[in-house]
Enzyme design. Structure first.
Site, PDB file in Angstrom:
ATOM      1  CE  LYS A   9      -2.417   1.792   3.678  1.00 13.97           C
ATOM      2  NZ  LYS A   9      -2.343   3.197   3.720  1.00 13.97           N
ATOM      3  CG  ASP A  54      -4.853   4.503   1.550  1.00 10.17           C
ATOM      4  OD1 ASP A  54      -5.904   5.102   1.311  1.00 10.17           O
ATOM      5  OD2 ASP A  54      -4.343   4.492   2.656  1.00 10.17           O
ATOM      6  CE  LYS A 113      -7.786   6.891   3.671  1.00 12.16           C
ATOM      7  NZ  LYS A 113      -6.310   6.597   3.715  1.00 12.16           N
ATOM      8  CG  ASP A 164     -12.174  18.056  -6.086  1.00 12.21           C
ATOM      9  OD1 ASP A 164     -12.984  18.748  -6.101  1.00 12.21           O
ATOM     10  OD2 ASP A 164     -10.902  18.277  -5.803  1.00 12.21           O
ATOM     11  CB  THR A 180     -11.176   3.651  11.941  1.00 17.81           C
ATOM     12  OG1 THR A 180      -9.880   3.788  11.501  1.00 17.81           O
ATOM     13  CG2 THR A 180     -11.855   2.425  11.322  1.00 17.81           C
ATOM     14  NE  ARG A 237       1.582   2.070  13.458  1.00 13.69           N
ATOM     15  CZ  ARG A 237       0.747   2.681  13.964  1.00 13.69           C
ATOM     16  NH1 ARG A 237       1.109   3.605  14.803  1.00 13.69           N
ATOM     17  NH2 ARG A 237      -0.647   2.666  13.771  1.00 13.69           N
TER      18      ARG A 237
HETATM   19  O1  C5P Z   1       0.699   0.603  11.119  1.00  7.06           O
HETATM   20  P1  C5P Z   1      -0.733   0.141  11.091  1.00  7.06           P
HETATM   21  O2  C5P Z   1      -0.868  -1.240  10.926  1.00  7.06           O
HETATM   22  O3  C5P Z   1      -1.722   0.906  12.223  1.00  7.06           O
HETATM   23  O4  C5P Z   1      -1.245   0.690   9.714  1.00  7.06           O
HETATM   24  C1  C5P Z   1      -2.435   0.697   9.195  1.00  7.06           C
HETATM   25  C2  C5P Z   1      -2.500   1.225   7.960  1.00  7.06           C
HETATM   26  O5  C5P Z   1      -3.950   1.388   7.326  1.00  7.06           O
HETATM   27  C3  C5P Z   1      -1.971   2.743   7.762  1.00  7.06           C
HETATM   28  O6  C5P Z   1      -1.577   3.203   6.518  1.00  7.06           O
HETATM   29  C4  C5P Z   1      -3.301   3.826   7.993  1.00  7.06           C
HETATM   30  O7  C5P Z   1      -3.495   4.844   7.519  1.00  7.06           O
HETATM   31  C5  C5P Z   1      -4.202   2.731   7.310  1.00  7.06           C
HETATM   32  N1  C5P Z   1      -5.860   3.060   7.580  1.00  7.06           N
HETATM   33  C6  C5P Z   1      -6.249   2.831   9.053  1.00  7.06           C
HETATM   34  N2  C5P Z   1      -7.607   2.937   9.391  1.00  7.06           N
HETATM   35  C7  C5P Z   1      -8.404   3.251   8.240  1.00  7.06           C
HETATM   36  C8  C5P Z   1      -7.999   3.636   7.150  1.00  7.06           C
HETATM   37  C9  C5P Z   1      -6.556   3.056   6.876  1.00  7.06           C
HETATM   38  O8  C5P Z   1      -5.363   2.489   9.985  1.00  7.06           O
HETATM   39  N3  C5P Z   1      -9.667   3.332   8.485  1.00  7.06           N
END
Ligand code: C5P
Length: 232
Positions: A32, A59, A61, A64, A119, A211
């Protein structure tokens, strides 16, 4: 449906991204690319990662007026990514315009999925800031249904919502779920999390993992653990 683990490459430079991806000498993960990396490096980062043989979820998003989204999607479509997204809040008309822009002359296009409510937005904020006075669950399902009616392939949602999205929009409507953590791992700033195995059980089609893989001591082992728990 796919069932794959997508690694969120939330890095601020190509150098860091490639240092990370170089560790994967076997199976090439689905990657991603979010705003941070895309705005730092531009379209060349997409082309480079594609050239290395990875599938890509871009990604960005989009949100517009329909004409602008349509034209922007036409440009992004040329990058030949596998999946991209927009905000369902942009309306059904905007989503339908996005599909039009994304569709190439030969009829092919990347998968298009919608963000329903982020979220990071909870029911209280939705009421106070957006003046939406419905339960958040209802809003998420309504937006998912709008996305389906506009011809999109699925939504990004919390793994806790994936089952209900499938009940509302059908099992072929794709759910892409972030907020995944290992049972023995740190949850960081994510609040409502699930393990890869739980996400599988509830019917997520793709999990987005950042992460727990990128910050792991052994990212390849962490990735393989996700694949074992989620895909096998
Ligand atoms: O590091 P982590 O596993 O929390 O990363 C989750 C990824 O998913 C990040 O790139 C975050 O921006 C993305 N994301 C999220 N919640 C959402 C949409 C995207 O955590 N609702």
């Amino acid at each position: 449906m796919g069932k794959d683990v997508i690694i969120a490459c939330d890095f601020d430079s190509a150098e860091k991204t490639f240092a990370f991806l170089d560790k994967f000498t076997g199976r090439k993960p689905f990657v991603k690319i979010g705003m941070e990396l895309y705005y730092a490096e531009g379209p060349s980062i997409v082309k480079e990662i594609k050239k290395r043989g990875h599938k890509i979820f871009l990604d960005l998003k989009l949100h517009d007026i329909p004409n602008t989204v349509k034209k922007s999607m036409a440009v992004l479509s040329r990058l030949d990514v596998d999946m991209t997204n927009l905000h369902a809040a942009g309306t059904k008309r905007m989503m339908a315009a996005a599909i039009e822009g994304l569709t190439r002359e030969d009829g092919t296009r990347p998968m298009l999925i919608a963000v329903t409510q982020l979220t990071s937005t909870d029911e209280e904020t939705m009421k106070a800031d957006l003046l939406i006075n419905e339960p958040i669950d209802k809003v998420v399902m309504h937006y998912a249904h709008n996305a389906m009616e506009a011809g999109l392939d699925g939504v990004v949602c919390s793994p806790l919502e994936a089952g209900k999205v499938h009940d509302t929009c059908g099992k072929n409507f794709v759910t892409v779920t972030p907020g995944v953590r290992f049972a023995d791992g740190d949850i960081g700033d994510q609040k409502r999390v699930m393990t890869p195995a739980e996400a599988k059980k509830i019917g997520s089609d793709y999990i987005v993992v950042g992460r727990p893989i990128t910050a792991a001591e052994d990212p390849v082992a962490a990735y393989e653990r996700c694949v074992r728990e989620f895909c096998d």
